[in-house]
Design a protein around this motif. Structure first.
Motif, mmCIF file in Angstrom:
data_model
loop_
_atom_site.group_PDB
_atom_site.id
_atom_site.type_symbol
_atom_site.label_atom_id
_atom_site.label_comp_id
_atom_site.label_asym_id
_atom_site.label_seq_id
_atom_site.Cartn_x
_atom_site.Cartn_y
_atom_site.Cartn_z
ATOM 1 N N TRP A 168 0.862 -1.187 0.000
ATOM 2 C CA TRP A 168 0.000 0.000 0.000
ATOM 3 C C TRP A 168 0.895 1.232 0.000
ATOM 4 C CZ3 TRP A 168 -5.203 0.233 -0.507
ATOM 5 C CH2 TRP A 168 -5.839 1.457 -0.256
ATOM 6 N N SER A 179 -1.390 8.215 -1.703
ATOM 7 C CA SER A 179 -1.744 8.879 -2.958
ATOM 8 C C SER A 179 -1.573 10.380 -2.802
ATOM 9 C CB SER A 179 -3.195 8.569 -3.350
ATOM 10 O OG SER A 179 -3.344 7.210 -3.687
ATOM 11 N N GLU A 239 -4.394 12.254 -7.349
ATOM 12 C CA GLU A 239 -4.218 10.845 -7.710
ATOM 13 C C GLU A 239 -5.347 10.012 -7.122
ATOM 14 O OE1 GLU A 239 0.669 10.566 -7.932
ATOM 15 O OE2 GLU A 239 -0.381 9.836 -6.158
ATOM 16 N N GLY A 266 -7.256 7.430 -4.922
ATOM 17 C CA GLY A 266 -6.922 6.917 -3.600
ATOM 18 C C GLY A 266 -8.156 6.473 -2.848
ATOM 19 N N ARG A 315 -4.969 7.785 3.276
ATOM 20 C CA ARG A 315 -5.507 7.704 1.919
ATOM 21 C C ARG A 315 -4.400 7.236 0.979
ATOM 22 N NH1 ARG A 315 -5.798 10.854 -2.611
ATOM 23 N NH2 ARG A 315 -7.696 10.636 -3.875
ATOM 24 N N GLY A 316 -4.706 6.195 0.196
ATOM 25 C CA GLY A 316 -3.672 5.657 -0.688
ATOM 26 C C GLY A 316 -4.254 4.676 -1.682
ATOM 27 N N ARG A 317 -3.367 3.873 -2.240
ATOM 28 C CA ARG A 317 -3.783 2.897 -3.251
ATOM 29 C C ARG A 317 -2.893 1.659 -3.132
ATOM 30 N NH1 ARG A 317 -0.941 6.979 -5.896
ATOM 31 N NH2 ARG A 317 0.705 6.307 -7.347
#
Length: 451
Positions: free
Chosen positions: A189, A192, A196, A198, A205-207
């Motif tokens: 993980w 983001s 971007e 996410g 918060r991410g991807r």
């Protein structure tokens, strides 16, 4: 129920071994699919055709309702984000468009649609859950908004690719980052940035990282233990090695995939396919040049998947000539030849199966030829309209000449043209003498000189 033995080359054991499904009522296979940001290049098609051949064989031997084939779409990735930035387009628009391109191009090659085609963005929750479990079992750790898999925590790492960790470090583009405990640890993980894509997660918060996507999607649809996993051999490391490590740690004792099936790479005219060499082609490039999908498929099947394949214009011409000849012979009502099936059950020996098709054609057994070729995805009605398309202007000109001769009451010429059409295998399909189709023995060369 006794079934014929199928033998497959297992990349994990480096041996050709007998395939024994976990559950014969639900044979399960997973193929790593495309990252959808551009057209599929010619090399991308090789493992799709390989798994389509496997899918067809398993459906024949186990029943169409007893085989589950999953091929995913990676629709969140740095390459997709970069393409969106380059083109100032919305990511969803890019992935929708390129997914459609991919499906159209693979259909043109005569491939069946898989049972399931999951998209990574539909399984973010499954990925988060898997990552949480890996952290809880000390196989992963969070650091600076990232989550990384700890390679040192899994002693089986490297068993699939057959490399030592030192070799893998030397041969891989290892990202050096201060938050990593070890150079080989890989991202599950990542955060983001603004603008971007996410998703909210326990780590911010991410991807997801690339590798976790396939682990989560395969588990969600096929379970933690399934029969066959595959892709091109360029995916063996790091993608499949990492995928196997995290899946085996997420579900200890489950086993993940029993057989790993990898195809060798593609060359073009004897050289590695490369944009710099000017020999880089997408599937669509060839289709738009008038090379039929069935011809592309035939060329691919003419080399065993475990050997490098060389695409050449000469092979394409030979394949087209063979397929035209076969299509002129085929009739309905045949049964699949045992020797064709025996070749395919022997490690998907498509070249051997094609040799048996040549035998059937030489014997003039058009019914068995058509039925047997169908297991290889060849000579089907849905992929063969190309065989007459290029000859349409000539046939239509001859039909028009016959109508003209009849209108002028030149019965002798009209009869000569009628006889030539019959000899050329042209079937007139309407009462006015204008509609036509390519029938058995279609040979438009017999019409030359009539107009």
């Amino acid at each position: 129920m006794d079934r014929p033995e199928i033998r497959l080359r297992n990349s994990m054991t480096r041996r050709v071994e007998t395939f024994a499904p976990i559950d014969p009522a639900n044979v399960r296979l997973y193929l790593c699919g495309p990252t959808v940001y551009d057209r599929a290049h010619l090399g991308n098609a090789r493992n799709v055709i390989l798994f389509d051949l496997l899918f067809r064989l398993l459906r024949h031997d186990y029943g169409a309702d007893h085989v589950t084939y999953v091929r995913n779409f990676t629709d969140v990735d740095d390459k997709i984000i970069a393409r969106a930035d380059e083109t100032d387009r919305d990511i969803a628009d890019i992935t929708a468009e390129t997914t459609g391109w991919y499906l159209d191009d693979m259909a043109a090659l005569g491939t069946l649609e898989p049972t399931h085609m999951p998209r990574a963005t539909d399984h973010i929750g499954d990925m988060v859950t898997m990552i949480e479990g890996l952290i809880a079992s000390d196989h992963a750790y969070a650091a600076e908004g990232h989550v990384l898999f700890s390679v040192a925590s899994y002693e089986g790492y490297g068993a699939l690719s057959g490399r030592s960790v030192d070799d893998m470090i030397a041969g891989a583009r290892v990202e050096v980052a201060p938050y990593k405990r070890d150079a080989m640890d890989f991202v599950l993980w990542k955060p983001s940035g603004e603008g971007e894509p996410g998703w909210d997660s326990p780590w911010g918060r991410g991807r997801p990282g690339w590798h976790i996507e396939c682990s989560a999607m395969s588990k969600a649809i096929l379970g933690p233990h399934f029969d066959i996993h595959g892709g091109g051999n360029d995916l063996m490391f790091p993608h499949h090695e990492n995928e196997r490590a995290q899946s085996c740690c997420a579900d200890p004792g489950a086993g993940f995939a029993n057989i790993w099936l990898h195809n060798e790479m593609l060359m073009v005219e004897g050289r590695k396919m490369s944009k710099s060499l000017g020999n880089f082609f997408t599937v669509r490039d060839l289709l738009d040049r008038g090379i039929p999908g069935e011809v592309i498929r035939f060329v691919f099947l003419s080399t065993h998947y475990s050997k490098p394949m060389d695409w050449t214009e000469g092979k394409a011409r030979e394949a087209e000539a063979t397929l035209r000849k076969w299509r002129a012979l085929v009739t309905d009502g045949g049964v699949i030849d045992d020797a064709v099936l025996a070749a395919l059950r022997d490690d998907l020996n498509a070249p051997g199966a094609i040799a048996e098709l040549h035998r059937l054609a030489k014997a003039g057994d058009g019914a068995a030829l058509k039925a047997s070729a169908g297991v290889l995805g060849l000579l089907g009605e849905d992929i063969g309209s190309w065989a007459a398309e290029g000859d349409a202007p000539l046939v239509e000109a001859v039909l028009a000449a016959r109508l003209e001769a009849r209108a002028n009451k030149d019965w002798a010429r009209a009869d000569r043209i009628r006889d030539a059409l019959l000899a050329a295998g042209v079937v007139v399909t309407d009462g006015k003498g204008r509609g036509w189709d390519a029938g058995p023995g279609f040979d438009p060369a017999k019409l030359e000189g009539l107009v």
